[in-house]
Design a protein around this motif. Structure first.
Motif, PDB file in Angstrom:
ATOM      1  N   LEU A 225       0.831  -1.203   0.000  1.00 48.12           N
ATOM      2  CA  LEU A 225       0.000   0.000   0.000  1.00 48.12           C
ATOM      3  C   LEU A 225       0.868   1.257   0.000  1.00 48.12           C
ATOM      4  O   LEU A 225       0.576   2.224  -0.713  1.00 48.12           O
ATOM      5  N   PHE A 226       1.959   1.264   0.806  1.00 51.12           N
ATOM      6  CA  PHE A 226       2.858   2.421   0.834  1.00 51.12           C
ATOM      7  C   PHE A 226       3.467   2.654  -0.548  1.00 51.12           C
ATOM      8  O   PHE A 226       3.582   3.784  -1.012  1.00 51.12           O
ATOM      9  N   ARG A 227       3.866   1.566  -1.200  1.00 47.82           N
ATOM     10  CA  ARG A 227       4.466   1.699  -2.530  1.00 47.82           C
ATOM     11  C   ARG A 227       3.438   2.188  -3.540  1.00 47.82           C
ATOM     12  O   ARG A 227       3.763   2.971  -4.440  1.00 47.82           O
ATOM     13  N   TYR A 228       2.207   1.728  -3.397  1.00 47.52           N
ATOM     14  CA  TYR A 228       1.150   2.183  -4.301  1.00 47.52           C
ATOM     15  C   TYR A 228       0.919   3.680  -4.122  1.00 47.52           C
ATOM     16  O   TYR A 228       0.782   4.420  -5.104  1.00 47.52           O
ATOM     17  N   LEU A 229       0.883   4.139  -2.871  1.00 53.97           N
ATOM     18  CA  LEU A 229       0.712   5.566  -2.600  1.00 53.97           C
ATOM     19  C   LEU A 229       1.865   6.371  -3.194  1.00 53.97           C
ATOM     20  O   LEU A 229       1.655   7.415  -3.815  1.00 53.97           O
ATOM     21  N   SER A 230       3.103   5.861  -3.012  1.00 52.04           N
ATOM     22  CA  SER A 230       4.280   6.560  -3.531  1.00 52.04           C
ATOM     23  C   SER A 230       4.254   6.639  -5.051  1.00 52.04           C
ATOM     24  O   SER A 230       4.549   7.689  -5.637  1.00 52.04           O
ATOM     25  N   ALA A 232       1.643   6.523  -6.948  1.00 51.36           N
ATOM     26  CA  ALA A 232       0.556   7.414  -7.352  1.00 51.36           C
ATOM     27  C   ALA A 232       0.980   8.875  -7.243  1.00 51.36           C
ATOM     28  O   ALA A 232       0.672   9.697  -8.126  1.00 51.36           O
ATOM     29  N   ILE A 233       1.688   9.203  -6.164  1.00 53.14           N
ATOM     30  CA  ILE A 233       2.156  10.581  -5.974  1.00 53.14           C
ATOM     31  C   ILE A 233       3.166  10.951  -7.055  1.00 53.14           C
ATOM     32  O   ILE A 233       3.128  12.052  -7.625  1.00 53.14           O
ATOM     33  N   LEU A 234       4.089  10.019  -7.370  1.00 53.34           N
ATOM     34  CA  LEU A 234       5.083  10.284  -8.409  1.00 53.34           C
ATOM     35  C   LEU A 234       4.410  10.452  -9.771  1.00 53.34           C
ATOM     36  O   LEU A 234       4.754  11.355 -10.544  1.00 53.34           O
ATOM     37  N   SER A 235       3.427   9.599 -10.052  1.00 46.80           N
ATOM     38  CA  SER A 235       2.707   9.696 -11.325  1.00 46.80           C
ATOM     39  C   SER A 235       1.947  11.013 -11.425  1.00 46.80           C
ATOM     40  O   SER A 235       1.871  11.624 -12.504  1.00 46.80           O
ATOM     41  N   LEU A 236       1.373  11.453 -10.308  1.00 46.57           N
ATOM     42  CA  LEU A 236       0.684  12.742 -10.282  1.00 46.57           C
ATOM     43  C   LEU A 236       1.660  13.878 -10.579  1.00 46.57           C
ATOM     44  O   LEU A 236       1.335  14.816 -11.320  1.00 46.57           O
ATOM     45  N   SER A 268       1.919  10.035 -17.572  1.00 45.57           N
ATOM     46  CA  SER A 268       1.813   9.594 -16.182  1.00 45.57           C
ATOM     47  C   SER A 268       1.297   8.164 -16.099  1.00 45.57           C
ATOM     48  O   SER A 268       1.679   7.398 -15.211  1.00 45.57           O
ATOM     49  N   GLY A 269       0.428   7.782 -17.063  1.00 45.73           N
ATOM     50  CA  GLY A 269      -0.077   6.411 -17.083  1.00 45.73           C
ATOM     51  C   GLY A 269       1.021   5.408 -17.349  1.00 45.73           C
ATOM     52  O   GLY A 269       1.060   4.320 -16.746  1.00 45.73           O
ATOM     53  N   ILE A 270       1.933   5.733 -18.271  1.00 43.03           N
ATOM     54  CA  ILE A 270       3.066   4.843 -18.566  1.00 43.03           C
ATOM     55  C   ILE A 270       3.950   4.674 -17.336  1.00 43.03           C
ATOM     56  O   ILE A 270       4.372   3.569 -16.993  1.00 43.03           O
ATOM     57  N   VAL A 271       4.213   5.786 -16.644  1.00 42.24           N
ATOM     58  CA  VAL A 271       5.029   5.729 -15.425  1.00 42.24           C
ATOM     59  C   VAL A 271       4.337   4.895 -14.353  1.00 42.24           C
ATOM     60  O   VAL A 271       4.942   4.028 -13.716  1.00 42.24           O
ATOM     61  N   ASN A 272       3.036   5.132 -14.172  1.00 45.46           N
ATOM     62  CA  ASN A 272       2.284   4.422 -13.137  1.00 45.46           C
ATOM     63  C   ASN A 272       2.228   2.929 -13.424  1.00 45.46           C
ATOM     64  O   ASN A 272       2.372   2.097 -12.520  1.00 45.46           O
ATOM     65  N   TYR A 273       2.008   2.570 -14.689  1.00 44.62           N
ATOM     66  CA  TYR A 273       1.955   1.148 -15.060  1.00 44.62           C
ATOM     67  C   TYR A 273       3.294   0.461 -14.787  1.00 44.62           C
ATOM     68  O   TYR A 273       3.345  -0.635 -14.222  1.00 44.62           O
ATOM     69  N   SER A 274       4.381   1.114 -15.182  1.00 45.09           N
ATOM     70  CA  SER A 274       5.712   0.526 -14.996  1.00 45.09           C
ATOM     71  C   SER A 274       6.016   0.309 -13.518  1.00 45.09           C
ATOM     72  O   SER A 274       6.526  -0.748 -13.121  1.00 45.09           O
TER      73      SER A 274
END
Length: 350
Positions: A225-230, A232-236, A268-274
């Protein structure tokens, strides 16, 4: 059925000797105690434990963590105790009664081979230490959020399983307290059914002798969950930066807002997916098997976000708040879909 009890132990109190003596006498089962690098000061305790009939002590010098101790015990059973058909794990800090351990022994003898039995405690706020009460509530909520399975006690160390599950359990990541949570999170991928058996809730001296480290071990448990939050913030950050850069390069006219929004969202989608594929959920399957699913989710989020914000603006005419509310809901929904559908690893057992 031949059942062995595995007890990981780190810096045990002397009273564990009488507990193990009674456990051996009342259950009549072999007991494997794993000394998780407790050090020279505790070797006298383990020496006394080793002379109890049917008790074996496995020791190593450096403390590795509870998960590593359980794995060491499982590996020893696989390689040296081929006659053992089931394993019951229990803690050495007095949180599990002999009666409840015996109940799990009896239950696992009547349970099919693909089932993991959990001895689950009921937590009453007035009777449970603050850290333990809220730690369990949060972890149970997170577990349901990630898997859709309700589990009253995700942190229980009293568990029972057929030895046929041990090779699969050895593949689960984690060396410390996060290991037991990871086993539950990976249960679906490992084709393991979870069953819960209510047990007594015991906390001696307000759980003062627990080796659980609030910050470090909580991070390990909630790392996905922490990694998912991180991520998401980076993708934003990528989304906003790309949007502003495109407006700067091609002019800030109203005609450029929509193209800049779409292009920035694609970046941002490409970054988030990767990040989600390799870092958050650790899925190493071919890109083609997950990218199309993520693409559908990505498009669905964009559509729902736009429609949701437009509809919410009718009753809440503040764009920023409306967007935060809608995207916050979609954020949680996206985590559930990515974890359970898109990046869910294939089953390793049939």
């Amino acid at each position: 059925m031949s059942v062995m009890i595995v007890i990981p132990s780190y810096e045990p109190q002397k009273k564990v000797i009488s507990f193990i003596q009674r456990l051996s006498e009342q259950t009549g089962k072999n007991i494997l105690i794993v000394d998780d690098g407790s050090g020279a000061s505790y070797q006298s305790i383990f020496q006394e434990l080793s002379v109890i009939p049917a008790v074996t002590v496995l020791s190593y010098e450096k403390n590795r963590g509870k998960g590593a101790a359980l794995k060491a015990g499982f590996q020893k059973i696989i390689t040296e105790y081929s006659n053992v058909r089931a394993v019951v794990t229990a803690d050495s800090d007095g949180q599990h009664s002999i009666t409840d351990i015996s109940r799990l022994i009896a239950a696992i003898e009547q349970t099919d081979a693909c089932t993991l039995l959990l001895g689950t405690r009921s937590f009453k706020k007035a009777e449970t230490p603050f850290k333990s009460y809220w730690g369990n509530k949060i972890s149970s909520l997170f577990f349901y959020f990630a898997t859709g399975i309700t589990c009253e006690d995700t942190q229980t160390g009293l568990r029972a399983m057929n030895t046929s599950l041990l090779p699969s359990l050895l593949t689960v990541e984690g060396e410390r307290f996060e290991y037991e949570m990871n086993v539950l999170l990976k249960s679906k991928a490992l084709a393991i059914k979870l069953e819960q058996l209510p047990i007594e809730t015991i906390y001696e001296n307000n759980n003062a002798h627990s080796h659980f480290r609030a910050v470090q071990d909580s991070y390990r448990i909630y790392k996905p969950l922490f990694r998912y939050l991180s991520s998401a913030i980076l993708s934003l950050g990528v989304d906003i930066s790309a949007f502003l850069l495109l407006l700067f390069l091609f002019g800030g006219s109203n005609e450029m807002v929509i193209p800049a929004t779409v292009i920035a969202r694609l970046f941002s989608g490409i970054v988030n997916y990767s990040l989600a594929r390799s870092w958050v959920f650790g899925n190493e399957e071919r890109v083609s098997s997950t990218l199309w699913k993520y693409g559908l989710l990505f498009l669905g989020q964009m559509v729902l976000s736009s429609l949701g914000v437009r509809l919410l603006l009718l009753i809440l005419p503040i764009a920023l708040i409306s967007k935060l509310l809608v995207d916050g809901l979609l954020f949680g929904l996206s985590f559930i879909i990515q974890n359970r559908v898109i990046f869910q690893k294939g089953r390793v057992r049939e």
